[in-house]
Design an enzyme around this catalytic site. Structure first.
Site, mmCIF file in Angstrom:
data_model
loop_
_atom_site.group_PDB
_atom_site.id
_atom_site.type_symbol
_atom_site.label_atom_id
_atom_site.label_comp_id
_atom_site.label_asym_id
_atom_site.label_seq_id
_atom_site.Cartn_x
_atom_site.Cartn_y
_atom_site.Cartn_z
ATOM 1 N N SER A 106 -1.620 -1.012 -4.134
ATOM 2 C CA SER A 106 -2.744 -0.289 -3.540
ATOM 3 C C SER A 106 -2.374 1.165 -3.255
ATOM 4 O O SER A 106 -1.305 1.455 -2.726
ATOM 5 C CB SER A 106 -3.148 -0.982 -2.226
ATOM 6 O OG SER A 106 -4.021 -0.191 -1.450
ATOM 7 N N HIS A 144 0.846 -1.201 0.000
ATOM 8 C CA HIS A 144 0.000 0.000 0.000
ATOM 9 C C HIS A 144 0.875 1.243 0.000
ATOM 10 O O HIS A 144 1.805 1.364 0.793
ATOM 11 C CB HIS A 144 -0.926 0.018 1.219
ATOM 12 C CG HIS A 144 -1.809 1.233 1.264
ATOM 13 N ND1 HIS A 144 -2.797 1.449 0.330
ATOM 14 C CD2 HIS A 144 -1.825 2.312 2.091
ATOM 15 C CE1 HIS A 144 -3.395 2.601 0.594
ATOM 16 N NE2 HIS A 144 -2.827 3.150 1.658
ATOM 17 N N SER A 145 0.572 2.184 -0.908
ATOM 18 C CA SER A 145 1.260 3.457 -1.005
ATOM 19 C C SER A 145 2.759 3.227 -1.223
ATOM 20 O O SER A 145 3.143 2.601 -2.206
ATOM 21 C CB SER A 145 0.963 4.298 0.248
ATOM 22 O OG SER A 145 1.302 5.646 0.056
ATOM 23 N N MET A 146 3.626 3.699 -0.333
ATOM 24 C CA MET A 146 5.055 3.408 -0.471
ATOM 25 C C MET A 146 5.288 1.916 -0.638
ATOM 26 O O MET A 146 6.135 1.474 -1.430
ATOM 27 C CB MET A 146 5.821 3.914 0.749
ATOM 28 C CG MET A 146 7.315 3.595 0.728
ATOM 29 S SD MET A 146 8.192 4.054 2.253
ATOM 30 C CE MET A 146 7.773 2.631 3.310
#
Length: 245
Positions: A114, A87-89
């Site tokens: 994500s 997710h993200s990073m």
């Protein structure tokens, strides 16, 4: 200290799901997933250095180096098919981990990205260069951290160094030519995410020669906190494993 946390070991599960947290996140974010996902999946969450029970370990400042260290630590896990969720990073790190695994002959069976712009379209954010109040403001905007708690000076002193490190790591990341994925990629975003829109998310299709799917769910950057069941259902469907009875 181990790189992975597995809240519910499943020796008989045919598939492993390795989850990579967001900037400022830790393995605890995925602690409940094991109880909600198919019994055919064993969930492992990466614990980055410099936080939680790895607070004494040195922070890693480069995404490529961090990905290599994660892959090296994954050696005992690739005796079964492995899928990656970030997710993200964590999505960009999962992509780099996937490339390294594929180059080593242990390609993941699926990459779930994500809440993230694709690795070759990162933008020019510089949150890590802001003062402490500016970093907290960004965390509040994204919805991932209790800003009220970070008003405590002692908590700020403990948490902000690794949060700032993570923002610097991902904001200075530069995509480099190398192994091109040939694995399935699924991108999942929230429809009100200020960090990534649907058009940007669709460009994840450009990083793989494998099948691509894009799912948009209601919510902001941390849509998966409220839509966890939907995210897990998408993972189970994509991996083609039995759902929870």
């Amino acid at each position: 200290m181990s790189w992975f946390r597995c809240a519910d070991p499943r020796p008989g599960a045919p598939t492993r799901l390795v989850c990579l947290p967001h900037a400022g996140g830790s393995a605890v974010f995925y602690r409940t997933w094991a109880k909600e996902i198919s019994p055919a999946v064993e969930v492992h969450a990466v614990q980055y250095p410099g936080r939680a029970d790895r607070m004494g370990d040195a922070l890693v400042t480069d995404a490529g180096s961090l990905a290599h260290q994660i892959v090296d630590a994954m050696a005992p896990l690739v005796d079964r098919p492995v899928a990656l969720f970030g997710h993200s990073m964590g999505a960009v790190l999962a992509y780099e981990v996937a490339r390294l695994l594929q180059a080593r002959g242990d390609a993941p069976v699926h990459l779930f990205a994500s809440g993230a712009r694709p690795p070759h379209d990162r933008g020019d954010d510089r949150v890590h260069e802001r003062d402490d109040d500016g970093v907290v403001a960004e965390l509040t905007k994204l919805g991932g951290t209790d800003a009220d708690a970070l008003r405590d000076p002692e908590l700020r002193e403990l948490v902000l160094p690794y949060v700032r490190n993570d923002f610097a790591l991902i904001e200075t990341y530069a995509h480099r030519d190398g192994t091109r994925l040939d694995v399935p990629v699924t991108t999942i975003i929230g429809d009100a995410d200020p960090h990534v829109n649907e058009a940007q998310a669709a460009r994840w299709a450009e990083v793989t020669d494998g099948p691509f799917a894009l799912t948009v769910l209601p919510g902001g950057h941390f849509y998966l906190a409220d839509r966890r069941a939907d995210v897990i259902a998408e993972i189970v469907r994509a991996l083609d494993v039995p759902a929870v009875p």
